[in-house]
Design a protein around this motif. Structure first.
Motif: not given
Ligand SMILES: NC(=O)c1ccc[n+]([C@@H]2O[C@H](COP(=O)([O-])OP(=O)(O)OC[C@H]3O[C@@H](n4cnc5c(N)ncnc54)[C@H](OP(=O)(O)O)[C@@H]3O)[C@@H](O)[C@H]2O)c1
Length: 269
Positions: A88-101, A104-117
């Motif tokens: 996930s490093a440097n990648k865009l990661v979109i989560s559609i999982a209900a309720g998952i902040s 939480k996503l950023e701390s479980a993925l690589d710290k360089r992941a670009r996360v969108v909820r």
């Protein structure tokens, strides 16, 4: 751009179809990871044969994709995120999982992941979805534009602050179920009053679509439009008196509050 879906259920299929329908990506750009093959036939039947890549390996899809969409149930997110971490490093990661902040996503993925909820809803399947999304700490303005384009391929999309996402979940994420209940009740009621099932169904569908379009196009308040249907001592007044007596508004408010509470709980788990 290769788009990798983790999970192949209802929402993954709805989003994938919207993306292809609106030419945001070709079927051959889609990579799907799902542990069982229970949904494989249904999913793949919606695309030309041999185009979509399918595997049971989440990490493989995460490695090969430029954009990762996490579309699994919140209950399995803790198993899935570690499998995506390295890729996930440097990648865009979109989560559609209900309720998952985002935290939480950023701390479980690589710290360089670009996360969108994101919180979509099932009408995405017919190009009439309602989605809202919140950007994580590394997401760029380009990511914002891409996510908006991607989600708009399935209907309406809006960027919100993360603190609003659980309210979005309760309102429009779960919302289609409330409207389906309403339509079903209208059909049952029409049949009870002597209509055929087919006619009651078409009347209920068209009345729901037409009323929603009127709210949008006239820009009037729904209550103003309701008042315009009511004539003194008429049929609509007789019906609305029952609706008010049965406190259906309060029931819906309570139902949406219960959905919001559940989204909060899922995020805390
Ligand atoms: N349904 C809605 O209206 C809606 C609306 C907004 C947001 N959401 C969110 O969207 C997400 C997906 O919901 P859905 O309704 O599409 O659920 P779903 O139909 O049950 O799909 C979940 C998918 O995840 C797969 N899966 C299970 N464990 C997995 C794992 N360890 N790794 C990879 N894939 C795994 C399942 O595969 P198998 O079936 O083969 O086990 C299935 O394909 C949820 O987080 C939900 O909160 C749903």
């Amino acid at each position: 751009m290769k788009i990798g879906f983790i999970g192949s259920g209802k929402m993954a299929l709805a989003l994938a179809q919207g993306i292809v329908r609106q030419n945001v990506a070709a079927p051959s750009d889609l990579l799907i990871a799902s542990p069982n093959d229970g949904t494989q036939d249904v999913f793949l039947s919606k695309f030309p044969p041999q185009t979509v890549h399918w595997t049971s390996d989440n990490a493989e899809v995460a490695r090969a994709a430029d954009l990762i969409i996490i579309a699994v149930k919140p209950q399995v997110i803790n198993d899935v995120l570690p499998q995506l971490r390295a890729a996930s490093a440097n990648k865009l990661v979109i989560s559609i999982a209900a309720g998952i902040s985002l935290i939480k996503l950023e701390s479980a993925l690589d710290k360089r992941a670009r996360v969108v909820r994101c919180m979509p809803n099932t009408p995405v399947l017919v190009g009439a979805g309602a989605c809202a999304y919140a950007l994580g700490r590394n997401a760029t303005p380009q990511d914002d534009a891409l996510v908006m384009k991607l989600l708009s391929s399935g209907g309406f999309a809006s960027r919100v602050e993360e603190k609003q996402i659980n309210a979005v979940t309760a309102t429009s994420g779960s919302g289609p179920a409330y409207v389906f209940y309403f339509i079903e009740a209208m059909i049952t009621a029409g049949i009870k009053q002597g209509l055929s099932k087919e006619l009651a169904r078409e009347l209920a569908i068209q009345t729901t679509i037409g009323s929603a379009l009127m709210v949008r196009e006239t820009k009037l308040e729904p209550s103003t439009l309701a008042d315009a249907v009511k004539s003194p001592k008429g049929t609509t007044v007789a019906a609305c008196e029952i609706l008010e007596t049965e406190q259906w508004r309060e029931i819906l408010v309570k139902a949406i509050a219960a959905a919001k509470k559940r989204a909060d709980e899922l995020g805390a788990a």
